[in-house]
Design a protein around this motif. Structure first.
Motif, mmCIF file in Angstrom:
data_model
loop_
_atom_site.group_PDB
_atom_site.id
_atom_site.type_symbol
_atom_site.label_atom_id
_atom_site.label_comp_id
_atom_site.label_asym_id
_atom_site.label_seq_id
_atom_site.Cartn_x
_atom_site.Cartn_y
_atom_site.Cartn_z
ATOM 1 N N GLU A 170 -63.530 124.856 -81.412
ATOM 2 C CA GLU A 170 -63.427 124.234 -82.781
ATOM 3 C C GLU A 170 -62.885 122.713 -82.408
ATOM 4 N N VAL A 171 -63.633 121.926 -82.947
ATOM 5 C CA VAL A 171 -63.295 120.407 -82.887
ATOM 6 C C VAL A 171 -61.906 120.113 -83.345
ATOM 7 N N GLU A 172 -61.078 119.414 -82.756
ATOM 8 C CA GLU A 172 -59.741 119.062 -83.163
ATOM 9 C C GLU A 172 -59.497 117.216 -83.100
ATOM 10 N N PHE A 173 -60.180 116.610 -84.094
ATOM 11 C CA PHE A 173 -59.915 115.125 -83.919
ATOM 12 C C PHE A 173 -58.682 114.764 -83.621
ATOM 13 N N LYS A 174 -58.167 113.673 -82.877
ATOM 14 C CA LYS A 174 -56.971 113.071 -82.627
ATOM 15 C C LYS A 174 -56.951 111.753 -83.491
ATOM 16 N N GLU B 278 -64.398 116.182 -74.506
ATOM 17 C CA GLU B 278 -63.727 116.768 -75.978
ATOM 18 C C GLU B 278 -63.775 115.685 -76.743
ATOM 19 N N TRP B 279 -64.130 116.134 -78.019
ATOM 20 C CA TRP B 279 -64.444 115.387 -79.004
ATOM 21 C C TRP B 279 -62.655 114.956 -79.528
ATOM 22 N N VAL B 280 -62.583 113.591 -79.283
ATOM 23 C CA VAL B 280 -61.293 113.173 -79.745
ATOM 24 C C VAL B 280 -61.067 112.207 -80.793
ATOM 25 N N GLY B 281 -62.316 111.722 -81.400
ATOM 26 C CA GLY B 281 -62.440 110.785 -82.477
ATOM 27 C C GLY B 281 -63.521 110.997 -83.367
ATOM 28 N N CYS B 282 -63.507 110.276 -84.652
ATOM 29 C CA CYS B 282 -64.505 110.121 -85.262
ATOM 30 C C CYS B 282 -64.554 108.603 -85.857
ATOM 31 N N MET B 283 -65.658 108.119 -85.952
ATOM 32 C CA MET B 283 -65.887 106.684 -86.640
ATOM 33 C C MET B 283 -66.949 106.342 -87.535
ATOM 34 N N GLY B 284 -66.620 105.694 -88.469
ATOM 35 C CA GLY B 284 -67.650 105.619 -89.623
ATOM 36 C C GLY B 284 -67.906 104.184 -89.961
ATOM 37 N N PHE B 285 -69.134 103.684 -90.439
ATOM 38 C CA PHE B 285 -69.277 102.467 -90.874
ATOM 39 C C PHE B 285 -69.457 102.751 -92.450
ATOM 40 N N SER B 286 -68.972 101.799 -93.266
ATOM 41 C CA SER B 286 -69.269 101.840 -94.720
ATOM 42 C C SER B 286 -69.044 103.218 -95.289
ATOM 43 N N GLN B 287 -70.471 103.561 -95.921
ATOM 44 C CA GLN B 287 -70.482 105.085 -96.292
ATOM 45 C C GLN B 287 -69.990 106.078 -95.182
ATOM 46 N N GLY B 288 -70.303 105.859 -94.029
ATOM 47 C CA GLY B 288 -69.763 106.706 -92.877
ATOM 48 C C GLY B 288 -68.394 107.071 -92.973
ATOM 49 N N THR B 289 -67.773 106.021 -93.250
ATOM 50 C CA THR B 289 -66.087 106.194 -93.459
ATOM 51 C C THR B 289 -65.722 107.577 -94.326
ATOM 52 N N ARG B 290 -66.498 107.767 -95.411
ATOM 53 C CA ARG B 290 -66.321 108.746 -96.408
ATOM 54 C C ARG B 290 -66.432 110.034 -95.498
ATOM 55 N N VAL B 291 -67.214 110.178 -94.560
ATOM 56 C CA VAL B 291 -67.512 111.368 -93.985
ATOM 57 C C VAL B 291 -66.341 111.530 -92.784
ATOM 58 N N VAL B 292 -65.836 110.462 -92.253
ATOM 59 C CA VAL B 292 -64.775 110.482 -91.347
ATOM 60 C C VAL B 292 -63.591 111.025 -91.969
#
Length: 244
Positions: free
Chosen positions: A143-147, A108-122
């Motif tokens: 459908e993905v449901e991030f926790k 299951e897709w539970v989370g998303c993580m970004g660094f620097s500019q990638g935090t804007r995607v998160v």
């Protein structure tokens, strides 16, 4: 053996999925029995970002990429397209969700993580998901449901989608993201002040958590700093499971 829950990972500007994966090796080793980290490449090429060279050479880790394009006048396109709002062109958030879907079966897709500019995607992913629920869109099969989201050394506004862009611009101030988030700030980071502004401007203080370490603009490497992030990710995931 059941598949591990997955965390979608988004690199910084002027970086790449392979660079971010390398930067997260020690983090992954600490959480290898809990999560699978999946790294994605941004769509647009650019020059190397701060701190990338000389270690992450183009020959081994290039091309370097960015999640945002710019107009001929040098203005950033906030929705992740080549041209803002261009009809028929896939938006940045929609593109990322498609790439996640193309990863196929697994945990299951539970989370998303970004660094620097990638935090804007998160931030963009979480806000898009939140707005869909607020507007009553049904959850589609698969459908993905991030926790939760993890934002490391971030700054500036979330990427907008076709759903969130108009709502943000009409109100003048964006809706606060209430899906649980963990924010990692480095007190020696050149983006430290902007990271604090990002947290205050776009994230609900009731559902966001902050970890500060005495570190520069990089993923933590020293064990004491690293374990703070490890504990934070485990804690926020555990708390989301208790809510279910």
């Amino acid at each position: 053996m059941a598949a591990l829950p997955r965390i979608a990972c988004f690199h910084g500007g002027g970086s790449s999925a392979s660079i971010f994966a390398t930067q997260c090796q020690t983090l992954q080793s600490q959480l290898c029995s809990t999560f699978e980290f999946v790294f994605f490449d941004a769509p647009f090429e650019r020059d190397a970002g701060p701190g990338v060279l000389p270690y992450f050479s183009y020959e081994k880790f290039g091309p370097y990429r960015t999640w945002f394009s710019k107009t001929e006048a040098g203005q950033e396109v906030p929705d992740g397209r080549m041209e803002a709002g261009k009809e028929g062109e896939e938006g940045g958030i929609e593109r990322v969700l498609r790439l996640i879907g193309e990863e196929g079966e697994g945990g299951e897709w539970v989370g998303c993580m970004g660094f620097s500019q990638g935090t804007r995607v998160v931030g963009g992913l979480l806000l898009h998901q939140q707005k869909r629920r607020e507007m009553g869109f049904p959850v589609r099969e698969g459908e993905v449901e991030f926790k939760f989201g993890v934002l490391c050394m971030g700054s500036f506004a979330p990427m907008v989608s076709d759903l969130t862009g108009p709502a943000m611009s009409l109100s003048g101030t964006p809706d606060l993201i209430s899906i649980p988030t963990l924010h990692l700030h480095g007190t020696k980071d050149v983006n430290y002040a902007n990271g604090k502004k990002q947290l205050a401007a776009y994230y609900d203080p009731k559902t966001s958590r902050l970890i500060e370490i005495n570190y520069h603009h990089a993923m933590p490497w020293f064990k004491a700093d690293l374990m703070k992030l490890v504990d934070g990710i485990e804690s926020i995931y555990r708390d989301t499971q208790e809510i279910l």
